[in-house]
Design a protein around this motif. Structure first.
Motif, PDB file in Angstrom:
ATOM      1  N   THR A   1      40.154  43.084  44.190  1.00 34.25           N
ATOM      2  CA  THR A   1      38.844  43.490  43.698  1.00 34.25           C
ATOM      3  C   THR A   1      38.600  43.053  42.263  1.00 34.25           C
ATOM      4  OG1 THR A   1      39.723  45.624  43.012  1.00 34.25           O
ATOM      5  CG2 THR A   1      38.778  45.499  45.230  1.00 34.25           C
ATOM      6  N   GLY A   2      39.473  42.239  41.694  1.00 36.61           N
ATOM      7  CA  GLY A   2      39.350  41.835  40.297  1.00 36.61           C
ATOM      8  C   GLY A   2      38.063  41.118  39.958  1.00 36.61           C
ATOM      9  N   ALA A   3      37.491  40.424  40.905  1.00 37.70           N
ATOM     10  CA  ALA A   3      36.263  39.673  40.640  1.00 37.70           C
ATOM     11  C   ALA A   3      35.103  40.590  40.273  1.00 37.70           C
ATOM     12  CB  ALA A   3      35.896  38.821  41.855  1.00 37.70           C
ATOM     13  N   LEU A   4      35.115  41.831  40.736  1.00 34.37           N
ATOM     14  CA  LEU A   4      34.019  42.754  40.421  1.00 34.37           C
ATOM     15  C   LEU A   4      33.888  42.978  38.919  1.00 34.37           C
ATOM     16  CD1 LEU A   4      34.290  45.450  43.236  1.00 34.37           C
ATOM     17  CD2 LEU A   4      32.627  43.601  43.010  1.00 34.37           C
ATOM     18  N   SER A   5      35.006  42.917  38.211  1.00 30.87           N
ATOM     19  CA  SER A   5      34.956  43.139  36.757  1.00 30.87           C
ATOM     20  C   SER A   5      34.271  41.982  36.031  1.00 30.87           C
ATOM     21  CB  SER A   5      36.370  43.349  36.203  1.00 30.87           C
ATOM     22  OG  SER A   5      37.135  42.168  36.355  1.00 30.87           O
ATOM     23  N   ARG A   6      34.099  40.853  36.697  1.00 31.25           N
ATOM     24  CA  ARG A   6      33.457  39.689  36.078  1.00 31.25           C
ATOM     25  C   ARG A   6      31.984  39.535  36.466  1.00 31.25           C
ATOM     26  NH1 ARG A   6      38.549  38.008  37.686  1.00 31.25           N
ATOM     27  NH2 ARG A   6      37.765  36.841  39.468  1.00 31.25           N
ATOM     28  N   LEU A   7      31.450  40.473  37.232  1.00 33.60           N
ATOM     29  CA  LEU A   7      30.056  40.386  37.669  1.00 33.60           C
ATOM     30  C   LEU A   7      29.079  40.334  36.498  1.00 33.60           C
ATOM     31  CD1 LEU A   7      29.689  42.693  40.792  1.00 33.60           C
ATOM     32  CD2 LEU A   7      29.336  40.230  40.645  1.00 33.60           C
ATOM     33  N   SER A   8      29.357  41.078  35.444  1.00 33.27           N
ATOM     34  CA  SER A   8      28.430  41.108  34.311  1.00 33.27           C
ATOM     35  C   SER A   8      28.353  39.757  33.603  1.00 33.27           C
ATOM     36  CB  SER A   8      28.828  42.202  33.320  1.00 33.27           C
ATOM     37  OG  SER A   8      30.110  41.916  32.772  1.00 33.27           O
ATOM     38  N   LEU A   9      29.323  38.886  33.823  1.00 35.71           N
ATOM     39  CA  LEU A   9      29.331  37.564  33.194  1.00 35.71           C
ATOM     40  C   LEU A   9      28.504  36.541  33.974  1.00 35.71           C
ATOM     41  CD1 LEU A   9      33.159  37.394  32.367  1.00 35.71           C
ATOM     42  CD2 LEU A   9      31.286  38.145  30.872  1.00 35.71           C
TER      43      LEU A   9
END
Length: 151
Positions: free
Chosen positions: A56-64
């Motif tokens: 699920t690590g990609a979710l933390s990059r959604l704001s980028l």
């Protein structure tokens, strides 16, 4: 045939199935919008399971991510709602014909200009002819033949 081609062929097979199943569900329950909502709930759950299995690590990059990239969700909702409403009255084959026609045109434009980070693939005369030939093939598969005259 590569693994990617096989997966995309299976996805292509799934599009008319999705249209037929969701259109039938919409008719059965009396609401294409409710059928589309159910489809998205099931799709969300399926994607969430795959995401949890793969990380699920990609979710933390959604704001980028650029905000226009989220329009894909609006487009898939438009597709599902329109196919669910229109396919029962227009026919699955006719509806998918116009979806394919739109896909051929937009894919050619996206590839030609390399839009949204797509691999640049200029529109040559040969490529344009191939797209036109594919569009003609899709058209001829849906062309309704008049019944033979009764003698």
């Amino acid at each position: 045939m590569t693994q990617h081609a096989i997966i995309m062929t299976l996805a292509g097979i799934g599009i008319p199935l999705l249209a037929a199943l969701n259109a039938a569900l919409g008719q059965r329950i009396g609401s294409p919008a409710a059928a589309a909502t159910v489809l998205f709930v099931v799709a969300f759950a399926s994607c969430a399971i795959v995401m949890m299995m793969t990380g699920t690590g990609a979710l933390s990059r959604l704001s980028l991510a650029p905000k226009h990239l989220f329009l894909g969700g609006v487009l898939v909702a438009f597709y599902v709602l329109s196919i669910t409403w229109i396919a029962p009255v227009f026919g699955i084959g006719n509806a998918i014909f116009f979806v394919l026609l739109g896909q051929l045109v937009s894919a050619g434009v996206i590839d030609h200009f390399g839009l949204f980070g797509a691999r640049l693939s200029p529109m040559t005369g040969t490529r344009a002819f191939g797209i036109a030939l594919m569009a003609a093939g899709v058209f001829f598969t849906q062309k309704v033949q008049a019944p033979p005259p009764v003698l």
